[in-house]
Write a protein that holds these residues in place. Structure first.
Motif, short mmCIF file in Angstrom:
data_model
loop_
_atom_site.label_atom_id
_atom_site.label_comp_id
_atom_site.label_asym_id
_atom_site.label_seq_id
_atom_site.Cartn_x
_atom_site.Cartn_y
_atom_site.Cartn_z
N LEU A 7 -8.59 5.75 5.79
CA LEU A 7 -8.69 5.49 4.36
C LEU A 7 -8.28 6.68 3.50
O LEU A 7 -7.80 6.51 2.38
CB LEU A 7 -10.12 5.07 3.99
N SER A 8 -8.45 7.89 4.04
CA SER A 8 -8.07 9.07 3.27
C SER A 8 -6.58 9.09 2.96
O SER A 8 -6.15 9.71 1.98
CB SER A 8 -8.47 10.35 4.01
N THR A 9 -5.77 8.39 3.76
CA THR A 9 -4.32 8.41 3.54
C THR A 9 -3.90 7.53 2.37
O THR A 9 -2.72 7.55 1.97
CB THR A 9 -3.55 7.97 4.80
N ILE A 10 -4.83 6.75 1.82
CA ILE A 10 -4.49 5.96 0.62
C ILE A 10 -5.38 6.33 -0.57
O ILE A 10 -5.48 5.58 -1.53
CB ILE A 10 -4.56 4.43 0.90
N ALA A 11 -6.01 7.50 -0.50
CA ALA A 11 -6.72 7.99 -1.68
C ALA A 11 -5.72 8.23 -2.80
O ALA A 11 -6.00 7.96 -3.98
CB ALA A 11 -7.48 9.27 -1.35
N ASN A 12 -4.54 8.75 -2.42
CA ASN A 12 -3.41 8.90 -3.33
C ASN A 12 -2.26 8.10 -2.71
O ASN A 12 -1.42 8.66 -2.00
CB ASN A 12 -3.01 10.38 -3.47
N PRO A 13 -2.24 6.81 -2.89
CA PRO A 13 -1.41 5.94 -2.05
C PRO A 13 0.09 6.11 -2.19
O PRO A 13 0.83 5.64 -1.32
CB PRO A 13 -1.83 4.53 -2.50
N LEU A 14 0.57 6.79 -3.22
CA LEU A 14 2.00 6.98 -3.37
C LEU A 14 2.47 8.34 -2.85
O LEU A 14 3.67 8.63 -2.85
CB LEU A 14 2.42 6.80 -4.83
N LEU A 15 1.53 9.19 -2.41
CA LEU A 15 1.91 10.46 -1.78
C LEU A 15 2.05 10.26 -0.28
O LEU A 15 1.34 9.43 0.31
CB LEU A 15 0.84 11.53 -2.05
N PRO A 16 2.95 11.01 0.37
CA PRO A 16 3.06 10.91 1.83
C PRO A 16 1.72 11.21 2.49
O PRO A 16 1.11 12.26 2.25
CB PRO A 16 4.10 11.99 2.17
N MET A 17 1.23 10.28 3.28
CA MET A 17 -0.07 10.42 3.97
C MET A 17 -1.21 10.66 2.99
O MET A 17 -2.27 11.16 3.36
CB MET A 17 -0.02 11.58 4.98
N GLY A 18 -1.00 10.33 1.73
CA GLY A 18 -2.03 10.56 0.71
C GLY A 18 -2.25 12.04 0.42
O GLY A 18 -3.17 12.40 -0.32
N GLY A 19 -1.38 12.89 1.02
CA GLY A 19 -1.59 14.33 0.90
C GLY A 19 -2.60 14.86 1.90
O GLY A 19 -3.08 15.99 1.76
N LEU A 20 -2.91 14.07 2.93
CA LEU A 20 -3.91 14.49 3.92
C LEU A 20 -3.39 15.60 4.82
O LEU A 20 -4.03 16.63 5.02
CB LEU A 20 -4.35 13.29 4.76
N THR A 21 -2.20 15.40 5.38
CA THR A 21 -1.61 16.38 6.29
C THR A 21 -0.11 16.11 6.39
O THR A 21 0.36 15.01 6.06
CB THR A 21 -2.25 16.30 7.69
N HIS A 22 0.64 17.12 6.81
CA HIS A 22 2.08 16.98 7.01
C HIS A 22 2.76 16.47 5.73
O HIS A 22 3.77 15.77 5.79
CB HIS A 22 2.39 16.04 8.18
#
Length: 368
Positions: free
Chosen positions: A52-67
């Motif tokens: 779910l963390s990968t769609i906290a910011n859904p338009l950023l790559p991986m939500g900005g989680l990593t890589h």
């Protein structure tokens, strides 16, 4: 006021009343983050998704989680917020001669209006890895010589203020206005010459730097035998990263409504941005409190951290409490975005991204 405090132009006086380091500040990450990882697992079961963390910011790559690509993130900033971003261009390190590649990159930078000195850093990276100031063509060539071939890097205007902060912003999808969850004030460490001691001696004798000398000594290996004139300051870190030796202080008392309004407007210039940290350099703390006088040098998404926990006066229980609250918000925002139709990445995709980023970081040049 100490000599070091006097150098922190625009910052509140550095509070040196507490211990130089907290007892947990430089634990190995696998030990410090073990409770956070267990909480991450619990949240994954609670919300029936580890991603779910990968769609906290859904338009950023991986939500900005990593890589996540710095360029891809900064490219999304729209006007009027774009005017607040330090100018940059990106370049992919070729597979040929470093000198020719650096000269071509320098030509492209100059065509875009960037002049030496400027900051050069990996497009994909974390915790200040590989961040340097290229002060000359020769310095840029040296950076290219140590940079992995076929990988992207960013050249960015040098915002040469002593004052830096990490502003952590959160806005849940149903909210019309966000808030500043955390404010970290970043103080760059110095030692001062006495006309007799080498730089190595000054670092090793310093109450704080001496306890983390392994961070500073490799960075300044070519100057360790140099004797600094009496009173001359020597800056030990450029990158505003705790893991690279910068001093962090909890700036929460300095948050104002005007500051919150300014960063809420900025965050809304990034489509679907709900959770992350703006790293900014600013002229004066009073200006920052008024929501003015700052320049954004980096935006971190879901992988960002409320870095005020690294204030040496922060008890470990409070640090973990902050991180648990941060991750609870992250999962809640991700869950809300899933209900809006966004689909999270799989745990396998996340794992591969973390692993690749770790391999990359190990290849980057030593940072400033």
């Amino acid at each position: 006021m100490t000599a070091e405090t006097a150098l922190h132009t625009g910052m509140p006086p550095l509070d040196a009343a507490g211990p130089p380091l907290s007892f947990y500040e430089f634990w190995r990450p696998k030990y410090f983050y073990a409770p956070v990882f267990l909480y991450w697992v619990w949240l994954s079961f609670k919300h029936w998704s580890p991603g779910l963390s990968t769609i906290a910011n859904p338009l950023l790559p991986m939500g900005g989680l990593t890589h996540d690509s710095k360029k891809a993130t900064l490219d999304q900033v729209q006007e009027p917020g774009r005017a607040l971003i330090a100018p940059y261009i990106c370049w992919v390190r070729g597979h040929g001669d470093a000198t020719a590649d650096a000269d071509a990159a320098l030509k492209a930078a100059e065509a875009a209006g960037l002049r030496l000195p400027f900051v050069v850093k990996p497009d994909i990276g974390c915790r200040g890895a590989g961040v340097r100031v290229a002060r000359s063509r020769e310095g840029l060539v040296a950076y290219f010589e140590g940079f992995p071939k076929g990988r992207g890097l960013m050249m960015q205007k040098l915002i040469d203020h002593e004052a830096e902060a990490g502003v952590f912003y959160v806005r849940e999808p149903h909210e019309s206005k966000g808030r500043i969850f955390s404010l970290t004030l970043k103080y760059f460490p110095y030692v001062f010459g006495d006309g007799r001691s080498t730089l190595r001696d000054l670092i090793e004798r310093d109450p704080r730097a001496g306890r983390i000398a392994h961070i500073y000594l490799p960075r300044h290996a070519k100057r360790l035998d140099e004797v600094l004139p009496a009173g001359q300051p020597f800056r030990l870190a450029f990158a505003g990263s705790h893991s690279r030796g910068t001093i962090f202080r909890d700036g929460t008392p300095y948050i104002t409504e005007a500051m919150t309004d300014a960063f809420d407007r900025l965050a809304k210039c990034v489509p679907e941005f709900h959770f992350g940290r703006f790293d900014v350099r600013f002229t004066d703390i009073g200006d920052l409190q008024r929501g003015a006088g700052f320049t954004v040098v980096e935006i971190n998404g879901a992988g960002g951290e409320a870095t005020h926990i690294w204030d040496s006066q922060t008890p470990i229980a409070k640090a973990y409490g902050t991180l648990m609250e941060q991750y609870s918000l992250l999962w809640r925002i991700g869950a809300a975005n899933r209900r809006r139709g966004f689909k999270p990445e799989s745990i396998w995709t996340i794992w591969k991204a973390y692993a690749d980023e770790g391999r990359l970081v190990a290849q980057y040049p030593v940072n400033d």
